[in-house]
Structure formats: structure tokens, C-alpha cells
Design an enzyme around this catalytic site. Sequence first.
Site, mmCIF file in Angstrom:
data_model
loop_
_atom_site.group_PDB
_atom_site.id
_atom_site.type_symbol
_atom_site.label_atom_id
_atom_site.label_comp_id
_atom_site.label_asym_id
_atom_site.label_seq_id
_atom_site.Cartn_x
_atom_site.Cartn_y
_atom_site.Cartn_z
ATOM 1 N N GLU A 163 4.451 -1.789 3.072
ATOM 2 C CA GLU A 163 3.179 -1.395 2.484
ATOM 3 C C GLU A 163 3.237 -1.122 0.979
ATOM 4 O OE1 GLU A 163 2.018 1.586 5.474
ATOM 5 O OE2 GLU A 163 0.622 0.065 6.176
ATOM 6 N N GLU A 202 4.657 -3.729 13.565
ATOM 7 C CA GLU A 202 4.212 -2.451 14.128
ATOM 8 C C GLU A 202 3.083 -2.753 15.094
ATOM 9 O OE1 GLU A 202 3.253 0.568 11.161
ATOM 10 O OE2 GLU A 202 4.930 -0.096 9.922
HETATM 11 C C1 GAL Z 1 1.645 1.845 9.217
HETATM 12 C C2 GAL Z 1 2.821 2.260 8.372
HETATM 13 C C3 GAL Z 1 3.693 3.280 9.043
HETATM 14 C C4 GAL Z 1 2.844 4.355 9.651
HETATM 15 C C5 GAL Z 1 1.891 3.762 10.610
HETATM 16 C C6 GAL Z 1 0.962 4.764 11.212
HETATM 17 O O1 GAL Z 1 0.643 1.374 8.412
HETATM 18 O O2 GAL Z 1 3.613 1.170 8.012
HETATM 19 O O3 GAL Z 1 4.573 3.811 8.106
HETATM 20 O O4 GAL Z 1 2.133 5.006 8.655
HETATM 21 O O5 GAL Z 1 1.067 2.837 9.947
HETATM 22 O O6 GAL Z 1 1.578 5.768 11.879
#
Ligand code: GAL
Length: 975
Positions: free
Chosen positions: A409, A480
Site C-alpha cells: 500500500e 489479502e
Molecule cells: C489492508 C492492509 C493491511 C490491513 C488490512 C485491514 O488494506 O494491507 O495492512 O490494514 O487492509 O486489516
Amino acid sequence: MDLPYLEDVSPGTGSLPPRAWYARSDAVSLSLNGSWRFRLSPTAFAADDSFAADGYDAGAWDTVAVPGHWVLEGHGAPVYTNMVYPFPVDPPRVPTENPTGDHLRTFDLPDDWPATGGGTLRFDGVESCARVWLNGTELGEFKGSRLPHEFAVGHLLKPSGNVLAVRVHQWSSGSYLEDQDQWWLPGIFRDVTLLHRPEGCALDFFTHASYDHRAGTGTLRVDSDVEGQVSVPELGIEVATGESVTVPVEPWTAETPRLYDGILATAGERVPLRIGFRTVAVEDGVIKVNGRRILFRGVNRHEFHPERGRALDLATMRTDVLLMKQNNINAVRTSHYPPHPAFLDFCDELGLWVIDECDLETHGFTEQEWRDNPVDDDRWTPALLDRAARMVERDKNHPSVIIWSLGNECGTGRGLEAMARWIRERDTGRLIHYEGDQSCAYTDMYSRMYADHAEVERIGRREDTDGPERRRQLPFILCEYGHAMGNGPGGLSEYQRLFEAHERNQGGFIWEWIDHGFEHPEFGYAYGGDFGEELHDGNFVCDGLLFPDRCGSPGLDAYKRVIQPVRFGYDKAAGTVRVTNLHDFADLSHLSFGWMYISDDDAVNEVGELAVPPELGPGESVELKLPDPPPASRATETFLHLTAMVGVETNWTKLDHVVARDEFALTPRPAVRVATGERPVREGDFITLGPGTFDARTGELRTLSGISLASAPRLDIWRAPTDNDNGASWQGGRRNGLLWRELGLHRMQHRLDAVELTDDALTVRTRVAPASRNIGLRAVYRWTSDAAQLRLTVSVMPEGEWTVPLPRLGIRLGLPAAYGFAHWFGGGPGEAYPDTAAASDTGRHLMPVDRMQTPYVRPQENGARAGVRWAELRAGFSGEGVRVVGDPAFWFTARRWTTEQLDAATHRTDLTPGETLWVHLDHGQQGIGSQSCGPGVLPQYELHAAPAEFSLTFSRREATPEDEPTLPPLPPFAG
Ligand code: GAL
């Protein structure tokens, strides 16, 4: 203007070039971990640096542990923000208020320290900027918190009385590059080591070990800055550095982590090598290792310990890897920085695919549309390249690392491109990942976070036309997904199907591994805001599959089941079981298989072994005949359970550890006998019907076979919104938790319309609705009895326009607190909701109600058991109590506090058991989804307000003399 070193964008001065990390060679080393003298100043330059001089008396200072974070040792406090910087955004400047910790220790060289040779001082991790002196001489200063920094110190060492002084600033220009979603935790949080460097010692070396899957051979070449010999006795390898040798080998994979021990011997040092042969490539648009497509069943792991923050000990790191292996996880993304290097040793040894991510995130710049973003500003590029090099050089000899990730990010920009270019040149044997490069201009795979199912399906079909053509030729991963905040995540099985259906979809990484909750005397576990932070993001820091104490959450159980590497099928007509090996490399020789016919009444309980051929290869299936199931005529429901267990010694779990399991219904549930025939009789203020007494005015059940109810059964639709119900603040879409509260579903009013007695029933008509709204639910309770049992049929008819799903639909009642031991036949042993039920096994389960609670760090709805046919709440394991039979099966939840108390609680310690046992018998539950950071509930798991009818039959259960089983101790939470 000249900025001081801590605000200067440069990575630092004085340190040695980065190089490969290894735990131990035959050179002597001295750990400088331990208790250090410590002084905290409120600003960077409040104290002068005279403490670094020889002879300084720090006797009056406090002490802290190294590795450690001073904010966890009574000096200041942790701060949690997700993406906003906790200081004004004015790069590279940082606030004047900049907690600065001076650290001091003295040390003597051990007796075996050679008189000749040099010395290197190594810091494995310091947050965020450090300036170092040895014996009064300044060595330099550095930034890059989760990266190693070394200094040449041989010329400064004395046999005794060495003074090492380190000044650590919480904030530096480096902080702009370290805006990861986690606690800000300054300190020397990884090891400090003094390494003897003998004459002719090894410097940097790069082990290249590839595998040719066609030939079955491995090719080894160790490039070394200092010439030497490489030997791998097991393979008969004895070659000079820089020379290639090809021999037959067993390859390394995450499933079969075959390592060969070797030695790199230079004139002055012998360095152990742990060699794994494997080849990583993108071929035909797919990531392949050793010629085969792999599927990531991954998690994102931050380093976290509930007392020590990111200062992890070896045992905790190993535990993380073991827990991952035991839960079928095969991959880890080291979000969002390189982990302690020993963690990667465990990944090599035990077998996990690793995406090693650079210590880089500039997320807070999104608040200003990425203006001034350091990754797109040439002045910062040296710092970015320094970070890339420190990661790659340190970790390049780990076979488990198959992908480098540039960071997380940061938007996109020239600096990232430069990093990718440098890495590609340095290491041709691995792939490059960065989710922020949505056009895949400089990465080797398309990566997304939290894309919903429909989009993942489109991407799987290579129909993602919103990007360049080149991208469609690349593999896809979800770096993620499945946001494991609080109760959930839901919808994982549906993702898994998309990963299996489309070759391009190579799996994903759940966000995230562990809740970052700090042990706290008042709160149980503390999250953002609990330390009085000005700016914080609350419990968004608790979104893991593990609770802070590393006990697994129901989300982990469900994920384990969703990604299990064996699939079972059952053909009832043929009486055959189909077993499919879903591993990418391994056969099934490490597993043993069992079948079991089970039933509700223990009458049927047969078990046997399933003779699955051990050599069944990845992707292959076999059909096996089972013995005939018990005769279908029995008046009980029967199931086939199939299990795959570990059948051989492994280094990651015990024998018989369950790897995969599934169940199939053999017979339908026999019809529930309808309790009817008795006539309700009114006597004064009461109505009697079979074993029940009712309040004649309200029609409410007061006693059941002499047991006084603390609260009569009545319709209930409220649940304590989960983090996933509430959604994330930046999500524009529908956020049910908020809509429910806005509608007033947490304060429904019950209006009594009629209490009617007929020959065989007591009927109570009501309307249940929130104040100020014209929507509602007509609820009719129809009670009948056969003298021994009392049957309640609830009919629900929505009125008005319901534009939101219902949280739940069922009844709740209050029993005396004594009935705190639950037995049931249905799903269990753990919690399940419609879209999180993968690990729910049908069978007889029993446990104290206290154990049915899932201790989410921020309390929220929890603890439902799925598909419950009957449940009993007993006074003790075998005591008397209340029995309820569902028609159809129901969701069973019981707790010692009300939903309202659960909803109001912000920490575990807010919940204290009351005098009533609250029992929820639900006909429906809204799914969970993943909207705390991802997509909401899939349509098939939504609970719409619609006409519904369900029955529950109550009776008293007498005590029976049964032997109480020994149960493991209760999990630690209030109650
Ligand atoms: C993503 C980010 C993580 C965390 C997650 C939400 O956007 O890469 O570090 O913030 O969202 O828990």
C-alpha cells in the site's frame, strides 16, 4: 536547510553492505541481548550524547530488556493507527516531540574471543532510527526498522569494559516508509550480536539451488564474495564456490521440505548451508514450482506477542509455523516487512511457501491523493533501494522464499519500479509481487486484496478487461482476503471453489494471522485507543485467526477445513467413498484414513479404516467401497464421517492429528413427534398446559415441570453486531450492523394482541416492532402438549417494507443459572454461522456453557452451534434440566449475559455472568461475510424477513448417573 540525520531521507551512514544472514558459523559470537541501561527523552536532542563516552555513569538510569520496546516497559505507551500517520504529514520532517531512548550496555569479550580478526556488530531490528557508538567512537546511524544493519567494529574492541551506546528515535524520515497497519512500537526489538570475523571469513554468499523436474536433478552453485569450498556430504558434492554441479536430488517444496545440509568453507570460516532445490517460474500464465502449479492456502503474518510486541522469541516463531502447518496453511506473506530471520529458517525446515515483503508502506499519503508520496520521488529512491537490498541480501538463501514483495500500500511510482529492477537483476530465481501495481508493469503476478467472489471468478476466466492485456496473461493471487476481524470471516469455501476451478487463481492469504491485542490489567486485551491515543483505529488491530494468546478462533477451524488437502465424496447408492488428493506435490503416504457411522442414540457407532492407496498422487482420486451402513429402518439419524489423520512421524504434529474430515447424511432425520392432545386449563391468573404454567394475562410461559423460567420464550431478532456486520468506515455500501441499529432492531417492542385458549392449544398473538417505524413482525406462539412435553410453534409474518436482512430469527428464554452444562446433537463442537460452518461436525457434543463463548477481543455475537436437533441444559454434566427438540433443527446459543450486555461490552472484562442463563433457539441467522474490510454476506447466506414457521418441543430432563468426562480447562476469558 540541512536536516539532522533522523529527518534526512538517506538510509544512513557508516554501516556495512548488506549480506546473507545465518544463525551460526564456527566463528565466535556474543549476544548482546539482555538488560540495558535506558533513559527516555521527550525530544530527539533533549539529552546530549555524552552518555556515549567512555566512563559515563548511567547508574541512575532505568533498565529495559533488549530485544524489547520501551513503550511496553513502562516508558510511554503504544500507539495504534491503521493508515493515518500519527504525526503531521510533512515529509521528511517529524515532530519535535519525538520520544528518544538512549540505550547503554557494557560488555567484556568472552575468553575464547580470538586475538586476531575483526568484529561485526549486528542489529537485526531497531525502530525507527538509531545512532550507534562503541567505546566513545560513533559508528554511524541507520533507518529501516525491520532490516539488519551491521558495523565493522574490530578495531574498537577491548577485552573488557566495552561500552555500546545506542540512541533510538521513535520518529524519523523512515517512519514515512513504515506506515503499516499495526502498533507503533519503538525500540531495539530484535537481537544485537557481536560477531567475530576471522581472517578469511565468509562475507556474502548466494546459494543457487534449482530443480529440474524432468530430469529429477538439482543444480547447485554457491556464489561467494570470498572464495571457498562447498560440500554437501549427503549428495557427495564437493565443489569450489562459483562452480555448478548437477546431481539427482529430492526437491524442496512446502509439502515436502527436503533440506540438505552443506558447508561453505572459506579460509577462515565454516558456514552451515541448508539447501533446498526448487525452481520457481511463471509458465503458461501460472506460477509453477518444480513444474507444477501451486495453490496458496495462505495467511498474512505480522510479528506479534501480547506482552512483547514485535520482540518475538524463537519458541513463538516456531509455534506460529507449527500452528500454520497443523491448520493446513501452506503459505505465509510476511506482511508487511521481513520477519525475524529465524522465522524463515523454520519455514525452510517445516515447509511453507513465503512471500517475503519489504519493510515499506506509505499508506497515509492516500489521504492527500498520494501527493508527495516517497515512492514516486527520486530523493527517496536510495532509501527504497537500500530496503530492497537489505531484504534480498539477508533472505536470499532461503528455499521457502519464492516471491519478493516490494512492500504494501504505497500507491505506485518510480521508486518501486527501481526496486523491482534491482531485485530482478540480483535474483533471477524468484518472482516479484506488489499489489499496488495494478497494471503489473513491474510485477510477475496480478495481486489484489479483498476482491469479491464475482470479480475473482472473472479474473479466473482471464476476463479482467479493466487492465492491460499483459496482465491477463499473468497468474492471480489474493494477497489479502477473508478479513478475520472478530466473528468470521464468512464466504471462504466459495473462494476456495474459485481457486480450484480456475488455474489462474492461485489462492490467497487470509488477513490476518493473529490479533494484536496487548495484555492489559483492566481490559483483558487492549486495542487502539486503550492507551489514550489521540488518533487511533480501535479494534481494527484485532483481526486475526488467532486470539492474542495464540489460541485459535473458530475462523481458523473453518479455514483449516476449507483448505484441507484431501476431499471426500460419497455415493450413497453405490456405497462408495471417493478420496481426492488435493496436495500439489505430496502423495498420501503420510496419512491414515478412517470411516465412522454415527447416530444420535449411540445405537450405531461403527468405525473402520479406509484403505486409501498411499501412493495416490496429487490431483488423483480413488473410489473405495465401504461396509454396508446400518439398516436404515432405525428410528435415528445416521451419518458417515470420514477422516484423514497423520499416520507417520512428522516434525510438525503428533500422530493422529486430523488433517481432513467430512460427513455425509445416510438417513434423513426421523420426523419429530408432535406433542399434542392436552387441553389448556385456566385457573385464576394462570393457564396450565401439560408440564407448563403460563401467565393468563400475557400468555407467557412461567414454569416448565416446576422449573421457573427467568424469562419466558419470546421472539428475538437482535444480535450483538459483529465487526463484519458493522463493516468498515470507508465502505460506502450497505453496512448492516449500522442499518439495524438505525432501524431500532436492538430495541424491538412486543405488543400483545391476544391470548386464546382452544381445546388443544394456547395461542398467543403478538406484534414485534421498533419504535418510530412502520415495519414489524407478526409473531404467533402456538403451544400444545402431550402431557409430558410442551411444543411451541412460532409463526412469523413480516409487515411493512423490510429493506435489510434480519440479524437472527428465533426465540430467546432465560433459565436459572444452575443449568449451565449443555449437551446437544447437531453441529459442533465449535461456533458456526451460515457461511462459516465448514468445521461444524454433526454429532453429540457436550460442554459447559462458559466454554461455548468465543472470547473475541471486542465482544460481539458469537457461540452459535449449527443444525442442532436437540439440546439439553443441565445442572452439571449429568444433572436434571431442560430438553428442547427442534423441528426443524435450530441454531443454539447459550450465555450468561444478555445480547444487550454483549452488545454494550467493549472488552472481555465488561462481561460478567449474571443470575440467568440466556438461551437462543434460532430458526435463522444472517451470514457473517467479511465486510470489516471486504465483501459482505453472499446472497445465499442472507436472512431475509419472510414468512417463517418453526417448532420447539420442551420437556424436563431427569438426572442420570453418567460418568463425567474430563474436559480440558476453560479458555481464558471472563465468565
Ligand atoms: C489492508 C492492509 C493491511 C490491513 C488490512 C485491514 O488494506 O494491507 O495492512 O490494514 O487492509 O486489516
